[in-house]
Design an enzyme around this catalytic site. Structure first.
Site, mmCIF file in Angstrom:
data_model
loop_
_atom_site.group_PDB
_atom_site.id
_atom_site.type_symbol
_atom_site.label_atom_id
_atom_site.label_comp_id
_atom_site.label_asym_id
_atom_site.label_seq_id
_atom_site.Cartn_x
_atom_site.Cartn_y
_atom_site.Cartn_z
ATOM 1 C CD GLU A 8 -2.873 1.160 2.405
ATOM 2 O OE1 GLU A 8 -3.250 0.119 2.969
ATOM 3 O OE2 GLU A 8 -3.165 2.297 2.825
ATOM 4 C CG HIS A 10 -1.094 5.579 -1.087
ATOM 5 N ND1 HIS A 10 -1.900 4.674 -1.706
ATOM 6 C CD2 HIS A 10 -1.302 5.415 0.254
ATOM 7 C CE1 HIS A 10 -2.588 3.992 -0.792
ATOM 8 N NE2 HIS A 10 -2.233 4.417 0.395
ATOM 9 C CG HIS A 164 -6.796 3.091 0.275
ATOM 10 N ND1 HIS A 164 -7.109 4.416 0.522
ATOM 11 C CD2 HIS A 164 -5.608 2.851 0.863
ATOM 12 C CE1 HIS A 164 -6.120 4.948 1.239
ATOM 13 N NE2 HIS A 164 -5.195 4.033 1.453
ATOM 14 C CG ASP A 285 -1.170 4.091 4.400
ATOM 15 O OD1 ASP A 285 -1.309 4.505 3.232
ATOM 16 O OD2 ASP A 285 -2.064 4.194 5.254
HETATM 17 ZN ZN ZN Z 1 -3.269 4.248 2.277
#
Ligand code: ZN
Length: 322
Positions: A8, A10, A164, A285
């Protein structure tokens, strides 16, 4: 652990960052945007420092899900996917891609999905929650039969779908009144995403498309712990909803959880116990979390070493077909 695969992670294209994301980070707006946009230098250095071989890149939220106009959403998704494809070309050993798909227009969504998986070589899809509509109080959730062509396509293409978080609909924000910090990553994101995941189960998506895999971040958005109660109560009182299997069976077969943004040893153990070590995957993340900190936590949290390797790398290789 060296050789991790992070699920995950981004990015965004310069100039498309939504203001509300700035509230979700400790960084300045400029730092966050720089980290989201940049794909060729500091991010790769942070991956090296963190023992991460491969990052699965996905567009930050709300992405195409926040666009109301179908034509604009189609154009945006295709621009984002081309942008990601060029990063994958520059760094084929370091990045894999999750497609940005707009679900405002199902037929064009399925075409773009096919292009992303079959022509651009992406490994899955990431959806930033429900799809916005022209009516700000209403979002479209993907349990609705309208979305069956999308589920049929991801099943056919064997493309995992990362569900998400995004901010809840305005009416639900009432529950977080006076506590704006509560609506996002602190609590609201997980409630919103877990509710959407339960809708998919209760709506029979996995009954109709048993081969679909859904990834949830944040150790499964509380569901590894909560699904037992939901299954228990559904078995007692389904209120006319006829699914052929207990709720938790769909959860255990069709769902995967990642470690993004949830550095808790107890919660990790409970997630492994609830889902099985073969359904838990590593993620950081980035850049909403510190990549080196997330990696250091995962490398040192108490785990059997074979389980660490499974979660840190092997499960991702299997699920993404690497
Ligand atoms: Zn995220």
């Amino acid at each position: 652990m060296q050789g991790k695969i992070a699920l995950e992670e981004h990015f965004t294209i310069a100039g498309t960052l939504m203001e509300h994301l700035v509230d979700q980070t400790w960084q300045s707006r400029q730092e966050l945007e720089e980290r989201l946009v940049e794909l060729d230098g500091p991010r790769l250095a942070a991956m090296d420092e963190s023992g991460i071989d491969v990052a699965a890149l996905s567009l930050t939220c709300p992405g195409a899900q926040g666009e109301v106009d179908a034509d604009r959403a189609v154009a945006f998704a295709s621009r984002v996917n081309d942008h990601l494809a060029s990063a994958l070309e520059r760094h084929p050993e370091r990045y894999v891609g999750f497609a940005t798909i707009q679900l405002q227009d199902l037929s064009r969504a399925v075409d773009e999905l096919d292009r992303c998986i079959n022509r651009l070589g992406f490994r899955g899809v990431l959806l930033n929650g429900f799809t916005s509509t022209a009516e700000p109080e209403t979002g479209r959730y993907y349990d609705h039969r309208d979305f069956d062509p999308f589920w049929a396509a991801v099943q056919e293409l064997r493309a995992p779908v990362y569900l998400h978080p995004r901010l809840p609909l305005p009416a639900q924000m009432q529950a977080y009144a006076d506590y704006p910090e509560m609506a996002g990553a602190l609590w609201g994101f997980s409630v919103e995403t877990a509710t959407h995941a339960l809708r998919l189960i209760l709506g029979g998506v996995f009954e109709r498309f048993p081969g679909v895999s859904v990834l949830l971040g944040h150790l499964g958005e509380n569901l590894p712990f909560a699904i037992g109660r939901a299954a228990h109560r559904f078995a007692r009182k389904p209120l006319g909803n006829e699914l052929s299997k207990p709720l938790d069976e769909y959860f255990h077969q069709n769902f995967y959880a990642t470690t993004s943004g949830f550095p808790s040893a107890n919660a990790l153990q409970a997630t492994i116990a609830g889902m099985g070590a073969d359904h838990v995957l590593f993620a950081t993340d980035y850049p909403y979390e510190s990549m080196p900190e997330a990696a250091k936590w995962f490398d040192t949290v108490e785990l059997d070493e074979d389980v660490r390797t499974q979660i840190g790398r092997n499960n991702a290789e299997r699920l993404l077909g690497l």
